[in-house]
Design an enzyme around this catalytic site. Structure first.
Site, PDB file in Angstrom:
ATOM      1  N   GLU A 140      -4.583   5.299   6.276  1.00 45.03           N
ATOM      2  CA  GLU A 140      -4.310   5.014   4.871  1.00 45.03           C
ATOM      3  C   GLU A 140      -4.764   6.142   3.949  1.00 45.03           C
ATOM      4  O   GLU A 140      -4.070   6.466   2.989  1.00 45.03           O
ATOM      5  CB  GLU A 140      -4.977   3.688   4.467  1.00 45.03           C
ATOM      6  CG  GLU A 140      -4.638   3.241   3.069  1.00 45.03           C
ATOM      7  CD  GLU A 140      -5.104   1.822   2.782  1.00 45.03           C
ATOM      8  OE1 GLU A 140      -5.738   1.611   1.737  1.00 45.03           O
ATOM      9  OE2 GLU A 140      -4.842   0.929   3.609  1.00 45.03           O
ATOM     10  N   ARG A 153       0.813  -1.217   0.000  1.00 41.72           N
ATOM     11  CA  ARG A 153       0.000   0.000   0.000  1.00 41.72           C
ATOM     12  C   ARG A 153       0.849   1.272   0.000  1.00 41.72           C
ATOM     13  O   ARG A 153       0.532   2.253   0.660  1.00 41.72           O
ATOM     14  CB  ARG A 153      -0.968   0.010   1.190  1.00 41.72           C
ATOM     15  CG  ARG A 153      -1.928  -1.166   1.213  1.00 41.72           C
ATOM     16  CD  ARG A 153      -2.815  -1.201  -0.029  1.00 41.72           C
ATOM     17  NE  ARG A 153      -3.493  -2.484  -0.130  1.00 41.72           N
ATOM     18  CZ  ARG A 153      -3.015  -3.539  -0.810  1.00 41.72           C
ATOM     19  NH1 ARG A 153      -1.873  -3.444  -1.466  1.00 41.72           N
ATOM     20  NH2 ARG A 153      -3.688  -4.656  -0.870  1.00 41.72           N
ATOM     21  N   SER A 185     -10.554   0.752   3.974  1.00 39.21           N
ATOM     22  CA  SER A 185      -9.752   0.488   5.173  1.00 39.21           C
ATOM     23  C   SER A 185      -9.080   1.788   5.611  1.00 39.21           C
ATOM     24  O   SER A 185      -8.254   2.335   4.890  1.00 39.21           O
ATOM     25  CB  SER A 185      -8.701  -0.583   4.887  1.00 39.21           C
ATOM     26  OG  SER A 185      -9.323  -1.802   4.542  1.00 39.21           O
TER      27      SER A 185
END
Length: 378
Positions: free
Chosen positions: A370, A166, A250
């Site tokens: 995130e 990520r 998320s």
């Protein structure tokens, strides 16, 4: 490019928060996008590019600069693909799931397990988007970038993007500037021609997610349909009437810690060892050799943990909300922070801070967000 009346960002983000910026520009072609960015950079004003708004938490105060909406769309086959593959060049503003649906209809494999992910294609390499065993790094050939420092456009191989879990050199990590301040104009993917018939599913993570036994076969269409069903069950496919989907997906990254830190956590905490890089060959110049072989350097094994498990076992169940707040954890899984209707950015941020504090207090681990935070502090 067209300057438009600024639209409140709460209407353009999946978290449904954010005020209207001072200035907003629509870029529907590559040239318009390049021109809009060069103009914003030349004036030295704050700037923000906006695609699908699915990985963004903007603040309740107006953004004091220009928001450039990337509305470029489309994709085309280009030469250079290996035998048995198709090479596609995709515009940054192309809807991601529409692209996935088209590739599945053409019998192409490589991104079918990433069905249902919201947002635009240009965001995919920025955080090396992935799901169920597939990541963009596996199919990405190159990206076309425009750099803020020079205003120049260049084609950059995937190998130079620092793609990891990520992350990439392009990502705005919370509290830090990206290693390379640039905007994706297009990306190029190599996808395998597999047709429409079932074939063995090699990746164990994908098999586990789909409930397939080793050696089981599945078509790309079956994989897409099954992934969409699983994601809908978790509130991860946008749905106007389902508030669990009014999120940024998320919200926290799965933390990556040393094996020593992981060993101090409860045994039932899910963890996945990250394969360390091992130097299998050491070359010692003869002029420097003293007759002994140095012990190879030992790199500590890193372990990825489940942020969702840490949150739930810090006493924060699905659906948890602070008193009088219109933001809550998803009722389907604890890793998504959701807008239950009319929540402000500060309400979402307050919930995020509370989650961070509880996990840190119970496990000594600080969860990092995130999404990109603009005008919001945790």
């Amino acid at each position: 490019m067209t300057q438009i009346e600024p639209i409140p960002l709460q209407r353009l983000t999946t978290l449904r928060v954010g005020a209207a910026p001072e200035r907003m520009v629509d870029a529907t072609t590559r040239d318009e996008l390049v021109g809009a960015l060069r103009e914003a950079w030349s004036e030295g004003e704050p700037w923000l590019v906006l695609g699908g708004g699915s990985n963004l938490l903007p603040g309740d105060e107006p953004f004091a600069g220009t928001v450039v909406r990337i509305l470029t769309r489309g994709f085309t086959e280009v030469p250079g693909a290996p035998e048995g593959y198709v090479r596609l060049r995709v515009e940054a503003g192309q809807n991601w799931d529409e692209l996935v649906a088209w590739t599945v209809a053409q019998g192409l494999s490589g991104i079918e397990a990433m069905s249902g992910i919201p947002g635009t294609t240009g965001a995919a390499p920025i955080q090396n988007v992935g799901a169920y065993g597939q990541e963009i790094v596996q199919t990405l050939v190159e990206v076309e970038l425009i750099d803020e420092s020079t205003g120049e456009v260049s084609a950059v191989p995937a190998s130079e993007l620092g793609l990891g879990p990520r992350t990439s050199v392009l990502k705005h990590h919370y509290g830090a500037a990206p290693e390379r301040s640039a905007v994706v104009l297009s990306l190029t993917l190599d996808l395998e021609r597999v047709g429409h018939e079932p074939r063995p599913v090699a990746d164990p993570r994908l098999r586990a997610a789909l409930g397939l036994a080793p050696g089981a076969e599945a078509s790309v269409a079956w994989i897409r349909d099954t992934v969409l069903r699983i994601r809908r069950g978790k509130g991860m496919v946008l749905d106007e009437v389902d508030h669990d989907t009014h999120s940024a997906g998320s919200f926290f990254n799965n933390p990556i810690v040393t094996e020593a830190v992981a060993s101090g956590l409860p045994g039932e905490c899910p963890r996945w060892p990250m394969t360390p890089a091992i130097d299998t060959v050491s070359v010692i110049p003869l002029s420097q050799w003293d007759g002994s072989v140095p012990r190879p350097a030992h790199a500590p094994t890193m372990v990825k943990l489940s942020a969702a498990w840490l949150i739930e076992h810090a006493g924060l169940p699905k659906g948890f909300a602070l008193p009088a707040s219109r933001a809550s954890l998803s009722t389907k899984h604890t890793l998504a922070l959701t807008n239950r209707g009319g929540a402000t950015a500060e309400e979402v941020a307050a919930l995020a801070r509370f989650v961070q504090s509880r996990v840190a207090a119970d496990f000594g681990i600080v969860l990092m967000p995130e999404p990109v935070l603009v005008g919001v502090e945790l």
